[in-house]
Design a protein around this motif. Structure first.
Motif, PDB file in Angstrom:
ATOM      1  N   ASN A  87       0.775  -1.278  -0.073  1.00  0.00           N
ATOM      2  CA  ASN A  87      -0.133  -0.147  -0.148  1.00  0.00           C
ATOM      3  C   ASN A  87       0.777   1.299  -0.093  1.00  0.00           C
ATOM      4  O   ASN A  87       0.416   2.346  -0.507  1.00  0.00           O
ATOM      5  CB  ASN A  87      -0.815   0.008   1.104  1.00  0.00           C
ATOM      6  N   ALA A  88       2.231   1.368   0.525  1.00  0.00           N
ATOM      7  CA  ALA A  88       2.924   2.413   0.689  1.00  0.00           C
ATOM      8  C   ALA A  88       3.258   3.104  -0.514  1.00  0.00           C
ATOM      9  O   ALA A  88       3.503   2.402  -1.664  1.00  0.00           O
ATOM     10  CB  ALA A  88       4.236   2.006   1.466  1.00  0.00           C
ATOM     11  N   GLY A  89       3.009   4.268  -0.773  1.00  0.00           N
ATOM     12  CA  GLY A  89       3.409   5.051  -1.803  1.00  0.00           C
ATOM     13  C   GLY A  89       3.006   6.605  -1.700  1.00  0.00           C
ATOM     14  O   GLY A  89       2.606   7.017  -0.537  1.00  0.00           O
ATOM     15  N   VAL A  90       3.785   7.477  -2.550  1.00  0.00           N
ATOM     16  CA  VAL A  90       3.522   8.956  -2.113  1.00  0.00           C
ATOM     17  C   VAL A  90       2.869   9.550  -3.776  1.00  0.00           C
ATOM     18  O   VAL A  90       2.745   8.705  -4.662  1.00  0.00           O
ATOM     19  CB  VAL A  90       4.966   9.384  -2.428  1.00  0.00           C
ATOM     20  N   TYR A  91       2.333  10.679  -3.381  1.00  0.00           N
ATOM     21  CA  TYR A  91       1.351  11.205  -4.524  1.00  0.00           C
ATOM     22  C   TYR A  91       1.858  12.894  -4.532  1.00  0.00           C
ATOM     23  O   TYR A  91       2.115  13.382  -3.395  1.00  0.00           O
ATOM     24  CB  TYR A  91       0.178  11.182  -4.246  1.00  0.00           C
ATOM     25  N   ASP A  92       2.136  13.406  -5.791  1.00  0.00           N
ATOM     26  CA  ASP A  92       2.069  14.893  -5.563  1.00  0.00           C
ATOM     27  C   ASP A  92       1.295  15.432  -7.026  1.00  0.00           C
ATOM     28  O   ASP A  92       1.297  14.392  -7.964  1.00  0.00           O
ATOM     29  CB  ASP A  92       3.521  15.567  -5.496  1.00  0.00           C
ATOM     30  N   HIS A  93       1.158  16.714  -6.922  1.00  0.00           N
ATOM     31  CA  HIS A  93       0.157  17.109  -7.843  1.00  0.00           C
ATOM     32  C   HIS A  93       1.048  17.765  -9.011  1.00  0.00           C
ATOM     33  O   HIS A  93       0.543  18.752  -9.712  1.00  0.00           O
ATOM     34  CB  HIS A  93      -0.842  18.013  -7.338  1.00  0.00           C
ATOM     35  N   MET A  94       2.266  17.477  -9.049  1.00  0.00           N
ATOM     36  CA  MET A  94       2.988  18.142 -10.213  1.00  0.00           C
ATOM     37  C   MET A  94       2.714  17.810 -11.512  1.00  0.00           C
ATOM     38  O   MET A  94       2.376  16.684 -11.928  1.00  0.00           O
ATOM     39  CB  MET A  94       4.652  17.726 -10.147  1.00  0.00           C
ATOM     40  N   GLY A  95       2.952  18.617 -12.536  1.00  0.00           N
ATOM     41  CA  GLY A  95       2.495  18.596 -13.930  1.00  0.00           C
ATOM     42  C   GLY A  95       3.850  18.337 -15.057  1.00  0.00           C
ATOM     43  O   GLY A  95       5.036  18.191 -14.342  1.00  0.00           O
ATOM     44  N   TRP A  96       3.473  18.064 -16.192  1.00  0.00           N
ATOM     45  CA  TRP A  96       4.626  17.761 -17.236  1.00  0.00           C
ATOM     46  C   TRP A  96       5.677  18.966 -17.162  1.00  0.00           C
ATOM     47  O   TRP A  96       6.952  18.553 -17.223  1.00  0.00           O
ATOM     48  CB  TRP A  96       3.988  17.803 -18.258  1.00  0.00           C
ATOM     49  N   ASP A  97       5.234  20.238 -17.143  1.00  0.00           N
ATOM     50  CA  ASP A  97       6.246  21.578 -17.171  1.00  0.00           C
ATOM     51  C   ASP A  97       7.106  21.276 -15.854  1.00  0.00           C
ATOM     52  O   ASP A  97       8.281  21.929 -16.094  1.00  0.00           O
ATOM     53  CB  ASP A  97       5.565  22.536 -17.498  1.00  0.00           C
ATOM     54  N   ALA A 115       7.699  -1.905  -3.680  1.00  0.00           N
ATOM     55  CA  ALA A 115       6.627  -3.106  -3.974  1.00  0.00           C
ATOM     56  C   ALA A 115       7.659  -4.132  -4.264  1.00  0.00           C
ATOM     57  O   ALA A 115       7.451  -5.652  -3.618  1.00  0.00           O
ATOM     58  CB  ALA A 115       5.564  -2.988  -4.732  1.00  0.00           C
ATOM     59  N   ALA A 116       8.545  -4.232  -5.265  1.00  0.00           N
ATOM     60  CA  ALA A 116       9.218  -5.257  -5.797  1.00  0.00           C
ATOM     61  C   ALA A 116      10.073  -5.780  -4.752  1.00  0.00           C
ATOM     62  O   ALA A 116      10.530  -6.788  -4.569  1.00  0.00           O
ATOM     63  CB  ALA A 116       9.840  -4.927  -6.947  1.00  0.00           C
ATOM     64  N   ARG A 117      10.751  -5.015  -3.976  1.00  0.00           N
ATOM     65  CA  ARG A 117      11.634  -5.303  -2.939  1.00  0.00           C
ATOM     66  C   ARG A 117      10.971  -6.118  -1.996  1.00  0.00           C
ATOM     67  O   ARG A 117      11.554  -7.164  -1.473  1.00  0.00           O
ATOM     68  CB  ARG A 117      12.201  -4.057  -2.069  1.00  0.00           C
ATOM     69  N   MET A 118       9.691  -5.724  -1.549  1.00  0.00           N
ATOM     70  CA  MET A 118       9.110  -6.642  -0.266  1.00  0.00           C
ATOM     71  C   MET A 118       8.454  -7.917  -1.146  1.00  0.00           C
ATOM     72  O   MET A 118       8.627  -8.994  -0.376  1.00  0.00           O
ATOM     73  CB  MET A 118       7.761  -5.856   0.137  1.00  0.00           C
ATOM     74  N   ILE A 119       8.333  -7.955  -2.264  1.00  0.00           N
ATOM     75  CA  ILE A 119       7.799  -9.365  -2.909  1.00  0.00           C
ATOM     76  C   ILE A 119       8.866 -10.112  -3.158  1.00  0.00           C
ATOM     77  O   ILE A 119       9.022 -11.366  -2.651  1.00  0.00           O
ATOM     78  CB  ILE A 119       7.383  -9.025  -4.438  1.00  0.00           C
ATOM     79  N   ARG A 120      10.175  -9.706  -3.302  1.00  0.00           N
ATOM     80  CA  ARG A 120      11.432 -10.392  -3.387  1.00  0.00           C
ATOM     81  C   ARG A 120      11.803 -11.128  -2.223  1.00  0.00           C
ATOM     82  O   ARG A 120      12.350 -12.138  -1.900  1.00  0.00           O
ATOM     83  CB  ARG A 120      12.550  -9.534  -3.957  1.00  0.00           C
ATOM     84  N   ARG A 121      11.383 -10.196  -0.996  1.00  0.00           N
ATOM     85  CA  ARG A 121      11.936 -10.780   0.361  1.00  0.00           C
ATOM     86  C   ARG A 121      10.950 -11.550   0.900  1.00  0.00           C
ATOM     87  O   ARG A 121      11.433 -12.471   1.761  1.00  0.00           O
ATOM     88  CB  ARG A 121      12.253  -9.444   1.212  1.00  0.00           C
ATOM     89  N   LEU A 122       9.682 -11.441   0.816  1.00  0.00           N
ATOM     90  CA  LEU A 122       8.535 -12.307   1.301  1.00  0.00           C
ATOM     91  C   LEU A 122       7.863 -13.406   0.919  1.00  0.00           C
ATOM     92  O   LEU A 122       7.294 -14.181   1.297  1.00  0.00           O
ATOM     93  CB  LEU A 122       7.549 -11.258   1.741  1.00  0.00           C
ATOM     94  N   VAL A 123       7.727 -13.111  -0.589  1.00  0.00           N
ATOM     95  CA  VAL A 123       6.856 -14.059  -1.521  1.00  0.00           C
ATOM     96  C   VAL A 123       7.802 -15.516  -1.656  1.00  0.00           C
ATOM     97  O   VAL A 123       6.917 -16.649  -1.561  1.00  0.00           O
ATOM     98  CB  VAL A 123       6.887 -13.597  -2.587  1.00  0.00           C
ATOM     99  N   PRO A 124       9.036 -15.594  -1.633  1.00  0.00           N
ATOM    100  CA  PRO A 124       9.620 -17.067  -1.508  1.00  0.00           C
ATOM    101  C   PRO A 124       9.011 -17.716  -0.267  1.00  0.00           C
ATOM    102  O   PRO A 124       8.872 -18.953  -0.462  1.00  0.00           O
ATOM    103  CB  PRO A 124      11.043 -16.745  -1.506  1.00  0.00           C
ATOM    104  N   GLY A 125       9.027 -17.103   0.873  1.00  0.00           N
ATOM    105  CA  GLY A 125       8.563 -17.956   1.928  1.00  0.00           C
ATOM    106  C   GLY A 125       7.218 -18.392   1.800  1.00  0.00           C
ATOM    107  O   GLY A 125       6.606 -19.495   2.271  1.00  0.00           O
TER     108      GLY A 125
END
Length: 263
Positions: A87-97, A115-125
């Motif tokens: 779920n962790a993530g960030v958001y900002d309202h910046m535009g293309w310019d 997210a990929a880091r946590m998948i690599r660490r926890l999904v093998p188990g």
């Protein structure tokens, strides 16, 4: 309804507030042993304490998932988990310019690579134990992006994509991979953003008036309102439970009909 989560251990990243907190609290109420994650120890522990006060089981894990070291620390504190909610993530309202290449790289690191880091660490188990749930919190902007925040839109698309790829990888293992795709959800930062942009868009009045205007013009949907965190938590809980054994590689939209698609 019993989702059969008793005895399961769940890590919900970014659960020291907002949407993640609602998910962690519902999973705990359903009997899961929850690991509350955040970057601020006091806030993460406060949520864990609230869950314990309500009769649930919870511990706190603190670390910055934007680094390998932080991901290692959180994985070690969490231990073997059966359920991973990215779920962790960030958001900002910046535009293309306004966006630099560094801005693009930074948001990809937090919203996708973490997210990929946590998948690599926890999904093998999970694979070794023959059961698991991996859920990405995505969003409708993955498939219907707006002009603003293109870097954020793109990270949502990447989250959806990696979830489907992971489902293919986990074929036949007893571990499923899915996406819950919220619409605009009324958490603190959304309320603050709507309040800030309201004058420029001609929205005025009490909060109920602002929400009605924003849900009609900014994020139009069939419910004529923003979603609430508990509504997303309910979708996550379903995908974690035994009733979703046959669901993998799927996107469950909880957006009031924001995404205009039959498929």
């Amino acid at each position: 309804m019993d989702l059969h989560l008793k005895g399961r251990r769940a890590l919900v990243t970014g659960s020291s507030s907002g949407l993640g907190e609602a998910i962690a609290r519902l999973l705990a109420a359903e009997g899961a042993d929850v690991v509350v994650h955040g970057r601020n120890a006091a806030r993460a522990e406060a949520v864990a304490e609230t869950i314990r006060g309500d009769g649930g089981a919870a511990t706190a894990a603190v670390g910055d998932l934007g680094t390998d070291e932080g991901a290692d620390a959180v994985a070690a504190l969490a231990g073997p988990v059966d359920i991973l909610v990215n779920n962790a993530g960030v958001y900002d309202h910046m535009g293309w310019d306004d966006l630099t290449s560094g801005d693009w790289a930074d948001i990809y690191n937090v919203n996708v690579i973490a997210a990929a880091r946590m998948i690599r660490r926890l999904v093998p188990g999970m694979r070794a134990r023959g059961w698991g749930r991996v859920i990405q919190i995505g969003g409708g902007l993955a498939s219907q992006p707006m002009a603003d925040a293109p870097h954020y839109n793109a990270t949502l698309a990447a989250r959806h994509n990696l979830a489907t790829s992971l489902a293919r990888e986990l074929k036949g293992t007893g571990v499923t991979s899915n996406v819950v795709s919220p619409g605009a959800i009324l958490v603190d930062h959304v309320r603050e953003l709507v309040t800030r942009i309201a004058p420029a868009r001609g929205w005025s009045g009490e909060w109920a008036d602002l929400e009605r205007a924003a849900s009609g013009e900014w994020v139009p949907n069939d419910a004529d309102r923003f979603g609430r965190p508990h509504e997303i938590a309910g979708a996550v809980a379903y995908l974690c439970g035994a009733y979703a054994d046959y669901v993998s590689g799927a996107t469950l939209r909880v957006d009031g009909g924001t995404v205009r698609s039959a498929f």
